[in-house]
Design a protein around this motif. Structure first.
Motif, PDB file in Angstrom:
ATOM      1  N   UNK A  37      -4.407   3.010  -6.906  1.00  0.00           N
ATOM      2  CA  UNK A  37      -3.030   2.875  -7.572  1.00  0.00           C
ATOM      3  C   UNK A  37      -2.334   1.615  -6.774  1.00  0.00           C
ATOM      4  N   UNK A  38      -2.206   0.594  -7.275  1.00  0.00           N
ATOM      5  CA  UNK A  38      -2.059  -0.729  -6.671  1.00  0.00           C
ATOM      6  C   UNK A  38      -0.282  -0.693  -6.441  1.00  0.00           C
ATOM      7  N   UNK A  39       0.061  -0.348  -5.145  1.00  0.00           N
ATOM      8  CA  UNK A  39       1.205  -0.411  -4.491  1.00  0.00           C
ATOM      9  C   UNK A  39       0.977  -0.513  -3.146  1.00  0.00           C
ATOM     10  N   UNK A  40       2.140  -0.856  -2.316  1.00  0.00           N
ATOM     11  CA  UNK A  40       1.847  -1.030  -0.963  1.00  0.00           C
ATOM     12  C   UNK A  40       2.512   0.224  -0.055  1.00  0.00           C
ATOM     13  N   UNK A  41       1.748   0.809   0.856  1.00  0.00           N
ATOM     14  CA  UNK A  41       2.292   1.739   1.624  1.00  0.00           C
ATOM     15  C   UNK A  41       1.543   1.893   2.751  1.00  0.00           C
ATOM     16  N   UNK A  42       1.946   2.463   3.944  1.00  0.00           N
ATOM     17  CA  UNK A  42       1.224   2.495   4.980  1.00  0.00           C
ATOM     18  C   UNK A  42       0.117   3.194   5.087  1.00  0.00           C
ATOM     19  N   UNK A  43      -0.294   4.072   4.097  1.00  0.00           N
ATOM     20  CA  UNK A  43      -1.737   4.518   3.968  1.00  0.00           C
ATOM     21  C   UNK A  43      -2.768   3.445   3.151  1.00  0.00           C
ATOM     22  N   UNK A  44      -2.104   2.639   2.311  1.00  0.00           N
ATOM     23  CA  UNK A  44      -2.728   1.626   1.824  1.00  0.00           C
ATOM     24  C   UNK A  44      -3.185   0.628   2.566  1.00  0.00           C
ATOM     25  N   UNK A  45      -2.368   0.549   3.597  1.00  0.00           N
ATOM     26  CA  UNK A  45      -2.647  -0.625   4.713  1.00  0.00           C
ATOM     27  C   UNK A  45      -3.651  -0.266   5.586  1.00  0.00           C
ATOM     28  N   UNK A  46      -4.063   1.245   5.584  1.00  0.00           N
ATOM     29  CA  UNK A  46      -5.042   1.573   6.819  1.00  0.00           C
ATOM     30  C   UNK A  46      -6.450   1.055   6.711  1.00  0.00           C
ATOM     31  N   UNK A  47      -7.046   0.683   7.727  1.00  0.00           N
ATOM     32  CA  UNK A  47      -8.259   0.189   7.686  1.00  0.00           C
ATOM     33  C   UNK A  47      -9.291   0.996   7.012  1.00  0.00           C
ATOM     34  N   UNK A  48      -9.974   0.304   6.092  1.00  0.00           N
ATOM     35  CA  UNK A  48     -10.674   1.172   5.069  1.00  0.00           C
ATOM     36  C   UNK A  48     -11.943   2.159   5.978  1.00  0.00           C
ATOM     37  N   UNK A  49     -12.265   1.460   6.952  1.00  0.00           N
ATOM     38  CA  UNK A  49     -13.350   2.243   7.778  1.00  0.00           C
ATOM     39  C   UNK A  49     -12.530   3.530   8.425  1.00  0.00           C
ATOM     40  N   UNK A  50     -11.598   3.284   9.023  1.00  0.00           N
ATOM     41  CA  UNK A  50     -10.776   4.581   9.258  1.00  0.00           C
ATOM     42  C   UNK A  50     -10.266   5.445   8.322  1.00  0.00           C
ATOM     43  N   UNK A  51     -10.131   5.016   7.180  1.00  0.00           N
ATOM     44  CA  UNK A  51      -9.954   5.877   5.977  1.00  0.00           C
ATOM     45  C   UNK A  51     -10.922   6.697   5.585  1.00  0.00           C
ATOM     46  N   UNK A  52     -12.290   6.062   5.606  1.00  0.00           N
ATOM     47  CA  UNK A  52     -13.309   6.788   5.177  1.00  0.00           C
ATOM     48  C   UNK A  52     -13.783   7.838   6.255  1.00  0.00           C
ATOM     49  N   UNK A  53     -13.512   7.557   7.411  1.00  0.00           N
ATOM     50  CA  UNK A  53     -13.807   8.467   8.439  1.00  0.00           C
ATOM     51  C   UNK A  53     -12.999   9.448   8.503  1.00  0.00           C
ATOM     52  N   UNK A  54     -11.683   9.114   7.944  1.00  0.00           N
ATOM     53  CA  UNK A  54     -10.484  10.411   8.268  1.00  0.00           C
ATOM     54  C   UNK A  54     -10.807  11.300   7.154  1.00  0.00           C
ATOM     55  N   UNK A  55     -11.399  10.726   5.897  1.00  0.00           N
ATOM     56  CA  UNK A  55     -11.481  11.728   4.743  1.00  0.00           C
ATOM     57  C   UNK A  55     -12.769  12.472   4.797  1.00  0.00           C
TER      58      UNK A  55
END
Lengths: 287, 280, 267
Positions: free
Chosen positions: C11-29
């Protein structure tokens, strides 16, 4: 049997946020025996229009009539329609799939439910019409052939269905000059022998050579339509649409601006005749 | 004489051992800053020559030198490919990334250019092909001409000295073809990049500074567009054609008019007609 | 072209979550998924729900988008619920209809497992909705790159995924075109027996494979001529960076863990 497009419009993905109108309110009749060239910028809707002629796409508004019958009626036999209106796509060699040339050309006739004997007969005829020699290439894999030959096999595959109307989308794209010439003369011959042809092309010189009538599409609308002599003399208007004009028309147009007025023409041969006549004969009115 | 920028010396190439020669005894020198059009019918070997020029193929016989480096010497392979970039025919099959900017970066990433230097280089390369506004777009949504210009930008980013365009306009519409040809001509003119332009559109070849014609793997004609195309019958024998205005000049001469046989463009022909109209 | 397929669910918008490092996002998930499994009772899902609501709000995603991500799983969800409800064990009977009986434990499990499924799906959708596939690929490559020591082809895997993403729309378009071209020759893809239909696919699949191989050959040639020689010595345009916002995200999930574990113990 003429095809008539009646107030035809086509909108892709109607109702979705990605909706886009490709064709808008087109009225056009394709007459028996003519060679109609469809020209226009990329994205002007030419290919979309072509796919309406054999029912691959359905209009979102308006009708397509073949012999006065709406081809998209509920009870219409859409497959039979495909055999009457043969559509050759851009780069048609990319659809070849059989082990041999013979089998590939026979694919359409076999789908028509013809007997093996009839299929074979049609394959022979179609190969003759496209200048392919049965004994040479019939048993070869289509993938072994040269680009120009593959293109002809693909064309033969559609001709083998003996369509009344042949629709060609950019038939010469990507061919070298020799192969282009061969293919164009094949098309000219088919037309002479009575097939109605609709040809989409970017090459105005090809169109000038073959077409009996030209239709110009711009942003999904039919903006000009008439014999090539009427269309190709409107150099300024075509140029404004970002389209090419035949080289002969362009030169004639530029000479006119210099005060050298020649009779209307759009073919190099005719222009050469006019120039020869003008420059050798009645030269008194020059400048 | 200074060293040629590209030099093919008695080059022979066969795809299979003892197979037919796709290129045979082919010799051609291209000087720095030249714009050479290479013509030939389908299967004449011109695409094979393109791939010999940056070491994608190495010759079966003879030598190919790029800025003096032999393509058969594997220590030069990467340097040669960096200096001599290639644009191929099908715009879809040479774009690697899903975003324009990232595709232009591809070559730089391969060369190990530091990440922080990349954005400036990419911006410059995209500006040079007038595609700066498209940096964040998806390549598959662009037109054919735009995709080919992205491909050129990807090569420009690597700061090449030579660009080989192998039928880069064959699949484009007339406006796309003009965009790409115009870009190549400008890079040649403004940045002095040597261009080898392979095509079967005679009008395009007419705009180069030199035309080389291949026939069945051999070099059969080499000269300025005027020298080559004025030999209408010979060109046709090699299964090619001449630009429409040269054809017209030929027709007029057949009709007994004294026009120059080597007219290439519409302005030239217009001048000729005016001249004759005055004399008549 | 329907939605741009290379974006997948993104979902192409800008938000703090969009800007997170993808590695961190994967680990957090991944951490979030484990956390969901730690929940012991339906009530324990309250903090999970609150966390998701907060993350969705931070990601500026419309709640509608999140619910839509459930749609493909609705059958599975109903199945889970019904199975647990009607075939549960336990003695406290709530309802009996012939051979079907609903027990208190069954009802409890039906709610428990359905909620678990819902939160798992929404949690992982949050990742795919806020991260484009290519960025995900980059993140994955970076996360698995330590495995290179045991000869795991991390770079090659990521490059393959990137190229696949790049060529999916091209091949989809091509398939559509070939299908139309064969229909124009009378091919029928939509009727007939199963065997006939399978055979009808040959005129589609053969040209599609031929084309895919030609494209692969062309692409390999183009990549090689642009000096591609594998992952060795390669730099990247986008360098993944972990910053303060990433550590805040990690902290937030730590808080979630604390609450969930405390509730499992005392509530």
């Amino acid at each position: 049997m003429p095809i008539t497009l009646e107030k035809l419009s086509h909108t892709y993905q109607e109702g979705s946020p990605f909706q886009a109108t490709a064709l808008h309110d087109i009225n056009l009749t394709i007459q028996d025996g003519e060679l109609l060239a469809l020209i226009g910028h990329t994205g002007s809707g030419k290919s979309t229009l072509a796919q309406h002629l054999n029912g691959l796409l359905k209009p979102t508004a308006g009708r397509v009539l073949l012999d006065g019958q709406d081809i998209n009626q509920k009870d219409a036999d859409r497959r039979a329609l495909r055999f009457r209106v043969g559509l050759v796509f851009q780069y048609p060699e990319h659809q070849l799939f059989e082990e041999t040339v013979r089998k590939d050309i026979g694919f359409g006739p076999r789908n028509m439910g013809l007997s093996e004997q009839e299929v074979e007969q049609r394959v022979h005829e179609a190969m003759d019409k496209t200048g392919l020699v049965y004994d040479e290439v019939g048993e070869k894999s289509p993938f072994e052939l040269s680009g120009g030959q593959m293109r002809r096999v693909a064309l033969a595959g559609v001709l083998a269905m003996k369509p009344d109307i042949l629709v060609l989308d950019e038939p010469t794209a990507g061919l070298d000059p020799r192969a282009r010439d061969f293919l164009l003369s094949d098309i000219a011959r088919l037309h002479r022998e009575g097939t109605t042809v609709v040809m989409i092309s970017h090459s105005m010189d090809d169109v000038a050579r073959l077409a009996t009538r030209v239709a110009v599409l711009e942003k999904g609308r039919l903006v000009m339509e008439g014999p090539p002599g009427d269309i190709f003399t409107q150099v300024d208007r075509l140029t404004a649409m970002g389209l090419d004009v035949p080289q002969a028309s362009k030169l004639r147009h530029e000479l006119e601006a210099e005060g050298i007025v020649l009779p209307p023409c759009y073919l190099l041969d005719d222009l050469a005749d006019h120039l020869a006549h003008r420059l050798k004969g009645g030269a008194a009115d020059a400048t | 004489m200074t060293q040629p920028h590209l030099s093919l010396q008695n080059v022979t190439y066969t795809y299979e051992e003892n197979g037919p020669e796709a290129v045979s005894d082919f010799s051609l020198d291209v000087g720095r800053g030249e714009f050479v059009a290479l013509l030939g019918h389908n299967g004449s070997g011109k695409s094979t020559v393109a791939k010999l020029l940056n070491g994608l193929y190495t010759p079966t016989g003879g030598n190919v030198l790029v800025a003096g480096m032999d393509t058969q010497d594997s220590q030069y392979t990467w340097e040669i490919r960096k200096r001599c970039g290639m644009v191929f025919q099908n715009p879809d099959n040479q774009i690697v990334a899903t975003v324009v900017r990232e595709d232009v970066a591809f070559g730089l990433e391969n060369l190990g250019v530091p990440s922080e230097d990349m954005p400036a280089i990419i911006d410059r390369a995209l500006s040079a092909v007038n595609m700066a506004d498209f940096a964040d777009r998806a390549p598959h949504m662009l037109s054919g001409g735009q995709k080919q210009r992205i491909a050129i930008a990807g090569i420009l980013a690597m700061q090449p000295e030579i660009i080989v365009l192998d039928e880069a306009t064959a699949m484009l519409d007339p406006s796309g073809r003009e965009e790409v040809l115009e870009t190549a001509l400008r890079l040649n003119r403004e940045q002095g990049i040597t261009v080898v332009w392979i095509t079967h559109f005679m009008e395009e070849a007419a705009r180069s500074s030199r035309v080389a014609v291949m026939y069945k793997g051999k070099l059969v004609m080499d000269g300025t567009p005027r020298e080559v195309f004025s030999q209408v019958d010979l060109v046709r024998e090699y299964r090619l054609d001449v630009p429409p205005m040269t054809r017209l000049a030929h027709m007029l001469r057949e009709r007994g008019l004294d026009v120059r046989p080597d007219a290439l463009t519409i302005p030239e022909m217009r001048q000729e007609v005016k001249r004759l109209a005055h004399h008549a | 072209m329907l939605r741009d397929i290379t974006l997948g669910q993104y979902y192409p918008i800008d938000s703090p979550v969009h800007r997170l490092d993808p590695r961190i996002k994967i680990l957090l998930t991944m951490a979030f998924i484990v956390c969901v499994f730690l929940v012991g009772s339906p009530l324990g899902y309250l903090p999970i729900a609150a966390y998701l609501a907060w993350a969705t709000w931070m990601a500026r995603l419309p709640a509608k988008m999140m619910l839509r991500s459930m749609r493909p799983l609705r059958i599975l969800l109903i199945f889970t619920f019904v199975l647990n409800l009607f075939f549960g064990t336990g003695d406290t009977e709530l309802l009996r209809l012939g051979f079907i009986r609903v027990t208190q434990e069954g009802l409890y499990n039906a709610i428990h497992f359905s909620l678990r499924l819902i939160f798992l799906v929404i949690g992982s959708s949050l990742l795919t909705l806020t991260t484009p596939p290519v960025t995900l690929t980059d993140g994955l490559e970076s996360l698995v790159s330590p495995l290179k020591v045991i000869k795991f082809p991390a770079h090659e895997m990521a490059m393959m995924m990137t190229i696949a993403l790049r060529f999916i729309p091209t091949l989809a378009e091509e398939a559509d075109k070939i299908m139309k071209a064969q229909s124009a020759r009378g091919a029928d893809f939509t009727s007939g027996s199963l065997k006939q239909r399978a055979q009808a696919l040959i005129p589609l699949l053969v040209p599609l494979f031929v084309s895919a191989f030609r494209r692969a050959g062309d692409l390999a040639m183009a990549m090689e001529s642009r000096c591609y020689r594998g992952g060795e010595g390669r730099t990247r345009l986008h360098v993944l960076k972990t910053g303060r916002k990433d550590w805040l995200a990690v902290a937030s999930i730590a808080v979630l863990y604390a609450v969930v574990l405390l509730m499992a113990r005392y509530v």
